[in-house]
Design an enzyme around this catalytic site. Structure first.
Site, short mmCIF file in Angstrom:
data_model
loop_
_atom_site.label_atom_id
_atom_site.label_comp_id
_atom_site.label_asym_id
_atom_site.label_seq_id
_atom_site.Cartn_x
_atom_site.Cartn_y
_atom_site.Cartn_z
N LYS A 165 0.84 -1.20 0.00
CA LYS A 165 0.00 0.00 0.00
C LYS A 165 0.88 1.25 0.00
CE LYS A 165 -0.35 0.17 5.05
NZ LYS A 165 -1.23 0.31 6.22
N ARG B 242 -10.34 0.59 15.46
CA ARG B 242 -10.26 1.23 14.15
C ARG B 242 -11.29 0.54 13.26
NH1 ARG B 242 -4.25 1.72 11.69
NH2 ARG B 242 -4.85 -0.33 10.90
N HIS C 116 -6.10 -6.55 13.29
CA HIS C 116 -4.86 -5.77 13.40
C HIS C 116 -4.58 -5.48 14.87
CE1 HIS C 116 -1.91 -3.56 10.90
NE2 HIS C 116 -1.69 -2.93 12.02
N ARG D 150 1.29 -10.74 7.29
CA ARG D 150 0.96 -9.54 6.51
C ARG D 150 1.98 -8.42 6.78
NH1 ARG D 150 -4.09 -9.26 8.71
NH2 ARG D 150 -3.52 -7.35 9.81
N TYR E 296 15.76 30.73 7.53
CA TYR E 296 14.74 31.59 8.12
C TYR E 296 14.87 31.70 9.64
CZ TYR E 296 12.29 31.34 3.62
OH TYR E 296 11.94 31.42 2.29
N CYS F 136 13.58 24.49 4.68
CA CYS F 136 12.71 25.34 3.89
C CYS F 136 11.88 24.48 2.93
CB CYS F 136 13.54 26.35 3.11
SG CYS F 136 14.69 27.29 4.12
N ASP G 62 12.03 24.18 -0.33
CA ASP G 62 12.76 23.54 -1.42
C ASP G 62 14.22 23.27 -1.10
OD1 ASP G 62 10.52 23.93 -3.36
OD2 ASP G 62 11.00 26.03 -2.99
#
Length: 387
Positions: free
Chosen positions: A38, A136, A169, A225, A271, A318, A320
């Site tokens: 997944k 869940r 699970h 699994r 920054y 940052c 990028d």
């Protein structure tokens, strides 16, 4: 992809994935291995990872979403595939038509799968997902399960569905001695017994994820699994690292230094100037940032490997780019690789190192790397050649 990516690359070792699955297959004993692919093969690439896992001995593939299962079928993979997380409106007809096994967690899901099976004129293969304590998705063990099994038997009689599996699970798989693990196993065993008493001919019972596969062989049942361990990372780092379990991390993320320059003592970096150089030094600019998946939490703490030495992100990450203080005597040059994480075999940081530095888990680190970072596959042919 056209042009050159300055966000570096993810080097994916397909042979490592195959070897990891062989190791997991050994640990599983007589049980089969469902390799969980997944989230784009945990960031490694859905189809390439699936093919590498099958070469390593996996007999099943597991995904969360139907789109992932259908992509595997479109790539020509014919092995058993299970999809387990669905919402109303899911295209169950396409899945049934492509022989995808479907997990059912609620009454609406069972009815929707049966309706889809009638529409395509085939019998849907269903795995009942039982909530044994995680809280869940899944049908709660007790009256809700009994009701769902009763309805499943009626649908089996009409030929629209066939219950072939049962799954659950763990909430504490990374703590194998936790009493809730034993409690969940007891609830799962009771659910299996109830399903079989109701007439379900189960082919597979599966409850062991990566952590359970590595730490508790008695929980292998018919099928394990594993997810994270397929890609060579330990899901239980407090109990043992990847080497302890005989695994090899398959992903290495590196990017070239875009600029190297000398700066004076007291120079603020990035920054907010949260980092200031303590002496005249040399800094490198690495063209990756949080838009590529580098955690902003790595500001000032994220480990890096440049020119054979460990360093730390200097100042804030940052969008990028990030900065590394290379030291005044560094011989690093523009174009030299900066490794964010890899197997660790040559001293470079691992995804687990980043997880510990940023207060998260390795799962998040490997799955958050964005599409701007191209994947380069080694240790096997590209997926479109293997299919």
């Amino acid at each position: 992809m056209t042009g050159q990516s300055f966000a570096g690359e993810l080097r994916i070792d397909l042979a490592a994935i195959s070897d990891n699955v062989r190791r997991l297959d050994e640990l599983a004993g007589s049980a089969g291995v469902m390799a969980v692919v997944k989230a784009g093969g945990y960031g490694h690439g859905l189809v390439p990872s699936a093919l590498a896992a099958l070469r390593g001995g996996a007999t099943w593939l597991g995904v969360a979403q139907l789109s992932e299962a259908l992509e595997l079928r479109a790539a020509g993979l014919t092995c058993p595939v299970l999809s387990w997380l669905h919402a109303p409106g899911a295209d169950f007809a396409a899945a049934v038509g492509q022989d995808v096994d479907l997990a059912v967690s609620a009454p609406w899901g069972l009815e929707a799968v049966a309706e889809a099976a009638r529409a395509v004129g085939r019998t849907a293969r269903v795995h009942i997902k039982v909530d044994t304590g995680l809280g869940r998705n899944g049908v709660l063990h007790g009256p809700a399960l009994t009701s769902l099994l009763d309805r499943a038997r009626a649908l089996e009689a009409e030929g629209s569905v066939r219950v072939v599996g049962m799954m659950q699970h763990f909430a504490y798989a990374d703590a194998p001695d936790h009493p809730e693990v034993r409690a969940q196993v007891a609830r799962f065993d009771a659910a299996v017994a109830e399903a079989e008493a109701a007439g379900s001919a189960l082919e597979v019972r599966h409850l062991a994820n990566s952590a359970a596969t590595l730490t508790n062989p008695s929980l292998a049942y018919d099928l394990v699994r594993p997810g994270l361990a397929v890609y060579g990372l330990s899901p239980v780092p407090s109990l043992g690292d990847h080497e302890h379990y005989g695994l090899t991390p398959a992903m290495t993320w590196s990017a070239p230094l875009a600029q190297v320059k000398d700066v004076p003592a007291g120079q603020g970096v990035s920054y907010g100037h949260t980092y200031r150089t303590e002496r005249a030094t040399r800094v490198g600019i690495v063209p990756v940032g949080y838009a590529d998946g580098v955690p902003r939490a790595g500001s000032g703490v994220g480990p890096l490997w440049v020119a054979g030495s460990r360093h730390t992100v200097a100042g804030r990450v940052c969008m990028d780019q990030l900065v590394v203080d290379l030291g005044p005597g560094s011989g690093a040059r523009e174009g030299d690789p900066c490794v964010l994480f890899g197997p660790g075999s040559e001293g470079e940081p691992t995804a687990q190192d980043w997880a510990e530095a940023t207060g998260t888990i390795s799962y998040e680190l490997i799955t958050r790397v964005g599409d701007r970072v191209p994947r380069r596959y080694v240790g096997g042919e590209p997926a479109w050649h293997l299919a």
